[in-house]
Scaffold this motif. Structure first.
Motif, PDB file in Angstrom:
ATOM      1  N   GLN A 168      45.384  20.319   5.876  1.00 13.04           N
ATOM      2  CA  GLN A 168      44.210  21.185   5.846  1.00 13.04           C
ATOM      3  C   GLN A 168      44.225  22.064   7.081  1.00 13.04           C
ATOM      4  OE1 GLN A 168      40.269  19.322   6.118  1.00 13.04           O
ATOM      5  NE2 GLN A 168      39.500  20.774   4.593  1.00 13.04           N
TER       6      GLN A 168
ATOM      7  N   GLY B  48      40.362  27.646   7.002  1.00 11.81           N
ATOM      8  CA  GLY B  48      40.307  28.751   6.054  1.00 11.81           C
ATOM      9  C   GLY B  48      41.346  28.693   4.941  1.00 11.81           C
ATOM     10  N   MET B  49      42.168  27.648   4.935  1.00 14.26           N
ATOM     11  CA  MET B  49      43.256  27.576   3.946  1.00 14.26           C
ATOM     12  C   MET B  49      43.049  26.465   2.942  1.00 14.26           C
ATOM     13  SD  MET B  49      45.154  30.078   4.742  1.00 14.26           S
ATOM     14  CE  MET B  49      46.646  29.782   3.815  1.00 14.26           C
ATOM     15  N   GLY B  50      42.048  25.671   3.112  1.00  9.25           N
ATOM     16  CA  GLY B  50      41.787  24.612   2.149  1.00  9.25           C
ATOM     17  C   GLY B  50      42.796  23.480   2.227  1.00  9.25           C
ATOM     18  N   LEU B  51      42.759  22.632   1.228  1.00  4.42           N
ATOM     19  CA  LEU B  51      43.658  21.485   1.144  1.00  4.42           C
ATOM     20  C   LEU B  51      44.920  21.888   0.384  1.00  4.42           C
ATOM     21  CD1 LEU B  51      41.058  18.741   0.256  1.00  4.42           C
ATOM     22  CD2 LEU B  51      42.495  18.708   2.280  1.00  4.42           C
TER      23      LEU B  51
END
Lengths: 112, 113
Positions: B37, B40-43
């Motif tokens: 994670q 700003g890029m998520g999982l």
């Protein structure tokens, strides 16, 4: 291209206000889940919706799955500082080997 | 109830070093996952496993390896650490992949310098 689009990305509100966050896609999902993640912790499941048009309530939180199973919303009534966190939606894509697809999340701050 | 346990919680590595992130679950779940994670890029899914002896690549597997010799354990190996691997790593498990809850560990914050 993000398969699950969450909006807004950031939200800062005062205690007592209502809010809605959205999770949208052009694809159909067999189910959608909502998770909340607090700083320094892993995401924790809030709810799973599986039927188009389904509405689930969890105290002050109301979750809705769109009729076409392409979108979902989370509405919080009378937000409290304890609601602060990152809200993530995740879906089982109907045609993608049943993998769990994640949105980027909505970061919510509720100010006292 | 232990759930999913990850160790270590924090680690600083030098470029080129190797390390193993440990993950164990006590819920007898078949499915296990490693995510990273970034802000700003998520999982992002690195690797996953549907059962002991079976592993498969996720979205971002390069630079990582996994093994699943038992139902309980799913370690993630970084062979030659790079600054791009600076991230928070989460291990998760679920009973299967049909409408069931994913349980997450507390995460490992890794910095590569």
């Amino acid at each position: 291209t993000q398969l699950l689009e969450q909006s807004p990305q950031f939200l800062s509100i005062q205690e007592g206000e209502n809010l809605t966050v959205y999770c949208n896609s052009s694809s159909v999902f067999s189910s959608l889940q909502w998770y909340r993640q607090e700083p320094g912790e892993g995401p924790v499941l809030l709810v799973t919706v599986v039927t188009g048009g389904e509405v689930k309530k969890l105290k002050r939180l109301t979750f809705q799955f769109g009729d076409a199973r392409k979108d979902s919303s989370l509405h919080i009534t009378a937000a409290q500082p304890g609601d602060t966190g990152l809200y993530l939606c995740a879906g089982i894509h109907a045609g993608n080997n049943r993998k769990l697809i994640w949105g980027l999340g909505t970061s919510l701050a509720v100010n006292p | 109830n232990a759930g999913v346990t990850q160790t270590p919680k924090f680690r600083i590595l030098k470029i080129g070093q190797s390390m193993t992130l440990q993950c164990t679950q006590d819920m007898n779940h078949n499915y296990m996952y490693w995510y990273r994670q970034d802000p700003g890029m998520g999982l992002k899914l690195i690797y996953y496993s549907v059962g002991a002896g079976i592993t498969d690549k996720g979205e971002v597997p390069n630079g990582y390896n996994v093994s699943r010799s038992t139902t309980e354990d799913f370690p993630l190996r970084l062979e030659l650490a790079a600054p791009s691997q600076t991230s928070v790593y989460f291990c998760a498990s679920s009973y299967d992949n049909v409408n069931t809850e994913a349980f997450f560990g507390q995460g490992t914050r890794l910095t590569v310098v």
